[in-house]
Write a protein that holds these residues in place. Sequence first.
Motif, mmCIF file in Angstrom:
data_model
loop_
_atom_site.group_PDB
_atom_site.id
_atom_site.type_symbol
_atom_site.label_atom_id
_atom_site.label_comp_id
_atom_site.label_asym_id
_atom_site.label_seq_id
_atom_site.Cartn_x
_atom_site.Cartn_y
_atom_site.Cartn_z
ATOM 1 N N LEU A 34 39.379 -74.631 3.980
ATOM 2 C CA LEU A 34 39.575 -73.845 5.208
ATOM 3 C C LEU A 34 38.727 -74.387 6.354
ATOM 4 O O LEU A 34 39.160 -74.367 7.519
ATOM 5 C CB LEU A 34 39.276 -72.368 4.947
ATOM 6 C CG LEU A 34 40.309 -71.666 4.064
ATOM 7 C CD1 LEU A 34 39.808 -70.284 3.647
ATOM 8 C CD2 LEU A 34 41.659 -71.582 4.750
ATOM 9 N N GLN A 35 37.551 -74.901 6.047
ATOM 10 C CA GLN A 35 36.735 -75.536 7.091
ATOM 11 C C GLN A 35 37.428 -76.789 7.620
ATOM 12 O O GLN A 35 37.489 -77.006 8.824
ATOM 13 C CB GLN A 35 35.341 -75.869 6.566
ATOM 14 C CG GLN A 35 34.472 -74.656 6.390
ATOM 15 C CD GLN A 35 33.146 -74.977 5.706
ATOM 16 O OE1 GLN A 35 32.989 -76.009 5.056
ATOM 17 N NE2 GLN A 35 32.189 -74.066 5.834
ATOM 18 N N ARG A 36 37.951 -77.623 6.710
ATOM 19 C CA ARG A 36 38.655 -78.840 7.142
ATOM 20 C C ARG A 36 39.944 -78.508 7.892
ATOM 21 O O ARG A 36 40.349 -79.234 8.792
ATOM 22 C CB ARG A 36 38.960 -79.734 5.931
ATOM 23 C CG ARG A 36 37.746 -80.466 5.387
ATOM 24 C CD ARG A 36 38.127 -81.470 4.323
ATOM 25 N NE ARG A 36 38.718 -80.857 3.141
ATOM 26 C CZ ARG A 36 38.037 -80.462 2.075
ATOM 27 N NH1 ARG A 36 36.714 -80.607 2.029
ATOM 28 N NH2 ARG A 36 38.660 -79.922 1.041
ATOM 29 N N MET A 37 40.589 -77.406 7.528
ATOM 30 C CA MET A 37 41.823 -77.011 8.183
ATOM 31 C C MET A 37 41.620 -76.826 9.686
ATOM 32 O O MET A 37 42.500 -77.158 10.482
ATOM 33 C CB MET A 37 42.361 -75.713 7.567
ATOM 34 C CG MET A 37 43.686 -75.265 8.162
ATOM 35 S SD MET A 37 44.309 -73.750 7.403
ATOM 36 C CE MET A 37 43.429 -72.535 8.367
ATOM 37 N N GLU A 39 40.025 -78.490 11.764
ATOM 38 C CA GLU A 39 40.143 -79.756 12.492
ATOM 39 C C GLU A 39 41.598 -80.078 12.839
ATOM 40 O O GLU A 39 41.871 -80.703 13.861
ATOM 41 C CB GLU A 39 39.557 -80.885 11.634
ATOM 42 C CG GLU A 39 39.653 -82.257 12.268
ATOM 43 C CD GLU A 39 39.120 -83.345 11.352
ATOM 44 O OE1 GLU A 39 39.440 -84.514 11.619
ATOM 45 O OE2 GLU A 39 38.403 -83.044 10.369
ATOM 46 N N HIS A 40 42.540 -79.648 12.008
ATOM 47 C CA HIS A 40 43.951 -80.001 12.168
ATOM 48 C C HIS A 40 44.822 -78.828 12.607
ATOM 49 O O HIS A 40 46.015 -79.006 12.853
ATOM 50 C CB HIS A 40 44.492 -80.561 10.854
ATOM 51 C CG HIS A 40 43.672 -81.684 10.310
ATOM 52 N ND1 HIS A 40 43.639 -82.928 10.901
ATOM 53 C CD2 HIS A 40 42.835 -81.741 9.245
ATOM 54 C CE1 HIS A 40 42.827 -83.706 10.213
ATOM 55 N NE2 HIS A 40 42.329 -83.014 9.209
ATOM 56 N N SER A 65 46.357 -81.280 -0.437
ATOM 57 C CA SER A 65 45.218 -82.197 -0.274
ATOM 58 C C SER A 65 43.893 -81.510 0.018
ATOM 59 O O SER A 65 42.888 -82.199 0.195
ATOM 60 C CB SER A 65 45.516 -83.168 0.871
ATOM 61 O OG SER A 65 45.559 -82.448 2.103
ATOM 62 N N GLY A 66 43.886 -80.181 0.107
ATOM 63 C CA GLY A 66 42.665 -79.499 0.531
ATOM 64 C C GLY A 66 42.311 -79.860 1.968
ATOM 65 O O GLY A 66 41.161 -79.848 2.362
ATOM 66 N N TYR A 67 43.353 -80.198 2.757
ATOM 67 C CA TYR A 67 43.196 -80.635 4.152
ATOM 68 C C TYR A 67 42.317 -81.878 4.273
ATOM 69 O O TYR A 67 41.627 -82.083 5.248
ATOM 70 C CB TYR A 67 42.696 -79.505 5.046
ATOM 71 C CG TYR A 67 43.840 -78.695 5.609
ATOM 72 C CD1 TYR A 67 44.532 -79.125 6.731
ATOM 73 C CD2 TYR A 67 44.262 -77.520 5.007
ATOM 74 C CE1 TYR A 67 45.597 -78.400 7.234
ATOM 75 C CE2 TYR A 67 45.323 -76.789 5.509
ATOM 76 C CZ TYR A 67 45.989 -77.229 6.622
ATOM 77 O OH TYR A 67 47.047 -76.514 7.122
ATOM 78 N N ARG A 68 42.386 -82.726 3.243
ATOM 79 C CA ARG A 68 41.734 -84.037 3.318
ATOM 80 C C ARG A 68 42.821 -85.070 3.559
ATOM 81 O O ARG A 68 43.860 -85.043 2.891
ATOM 82 C CB ARG A 68 41.004 -84.359 2.017
ATOM 83 C CG ARG A 68 39.786 -83.468 1.787
ATOM 84 C CD ARG A 68 39.250 -83.691 0.414
ATOM 85 N NE ARG A 68 40.335 -83.296 -0.515
ATOM 86 C CZ ARG A 68 40.156 -82.888 -1.742
ATOM 87 N NH1 ARG A 68 38.964 -82.841 -2.252
ATOM 88 N NH2 ARG A 68 41.165 -82.533 -2.508
ATOM 89 N N ASN A 69 42.604 -85.982 4.464
ATOM 90 C CA ASN A 69 43.561 -87.047 4.754
ATOM 91 C C ASN A 69 43.324 -88.168 3.746
ATOM 92 O O ASN A 69 42.614 -89.126 4.010
ATOM 93 C CB ASN A 69 43.399 -87.522 6.199
ATOM 94 C CG ASN A 69 44.608 -88.257 6.693
ATOM 95 O OD1 ASN A 69 45.709 -88.087 6.177
ATOM 96 N ND2 ASN A 69 44.424 -89.069 7.702
ATOM 97 N N VAL A 107 47.753 -88.244 10.972
ATOM 98 C CA VAL A 107 48.003 -86.815 10.773
ATOM 99 C C VAL A 107 49.167 -86.322 11.627
ATOM 100 O O VAL A 107 50.008 -85.545 11.160
ATOM 101 C CB VAL A 107 46.717 -85.997 11.037
ATOM 102 C CG1 VAL A 107 46.994 -84.507 10.971
ATOM 103 C CG2 VAL A 107 45.626 -86.372 10.034
ATOM 104 N N ALA A 108 49.266 -86.772 12.865
ATOM 105 C CA ALA A 108 50.342 -86.318 13.747
ATOM 106 C C ALA A 108 51.702 -86.816 13.255
ATOM 107 O O ALA A 108 52.666 -86.040 13.184
ATOM 108 C CB ALA A 108 50.087 -86.776 15.175
ATOM 109 N N LEU A 109 51.795 -88.089 12.908
ATOM 110 C CA LEU A 109 53.074 -88.644 12.460
ATOM 111 C C LEU A 109 53.497 -88.056 11.115
ATOM 112 O O LEU A 109 54.665 -87.696 10.913
ATOM 113 C CB LEU A 109 52.992 -90.170 12.361
ATOM 114 C CG LEU A 109 52.831 -90.917 13.678
ATOM 115 C CD1 LEU A 109 52.675 -92.415 13.422
ATOM 116 C CD2 LEU A 109 54.011 -90.643 14.602
#
Length: 177
Positions: A34-37, A39-40, A65-69, A107-109
Amino acid sequence: PGGDFPLAVNERVIEQLNRLLGTPDGRAFMRSSLQRMQEHEALIVGALAHYGLPAELMAVPLVESGYRNLPHDGHPRHGAGLWMFIEPTAREFGLTVEADNDERMNVALEGDGAMRMFGALHEQFGDWALALLAYNAGERRVQEAVRATASRDVWHIIAQGYENDPDYVARVMAVLL
């Protein structure tokens, strides 16, 4: 927007909810995801609105991914990025996947590709739960499941063994709860 998103509470969902909130590892995973989320979040919320998709789809990259890229790990059936697109699916939705340029890491694409994919899956199946299952297991597998089980109930289909990642749909529902 995007239609009714079914939020289910059943034994499978409660089991996943207990794993996410009832264990130290689950709580740590949720907290850091949720913390990483954050950012995006603006980018993804904007893309969801642009395509008229439900906000509940924000749970998918948390489960994926747990909001990991995450970069590709070399396994041909594993994905990459926030949305964890596998190579053929990424290409199907217009992303370049080459050794020197993997757009799943943009991330955008990748997010735009995921929005288009979810839009297409929802249009095909007319149901968000089936679209979630198809995102994970593949549209052909879900088509086969609907034919073989003579059912469009995602929980019945899952009970018949047509899930790719065990408890995937239940995990998404648990994250939403």
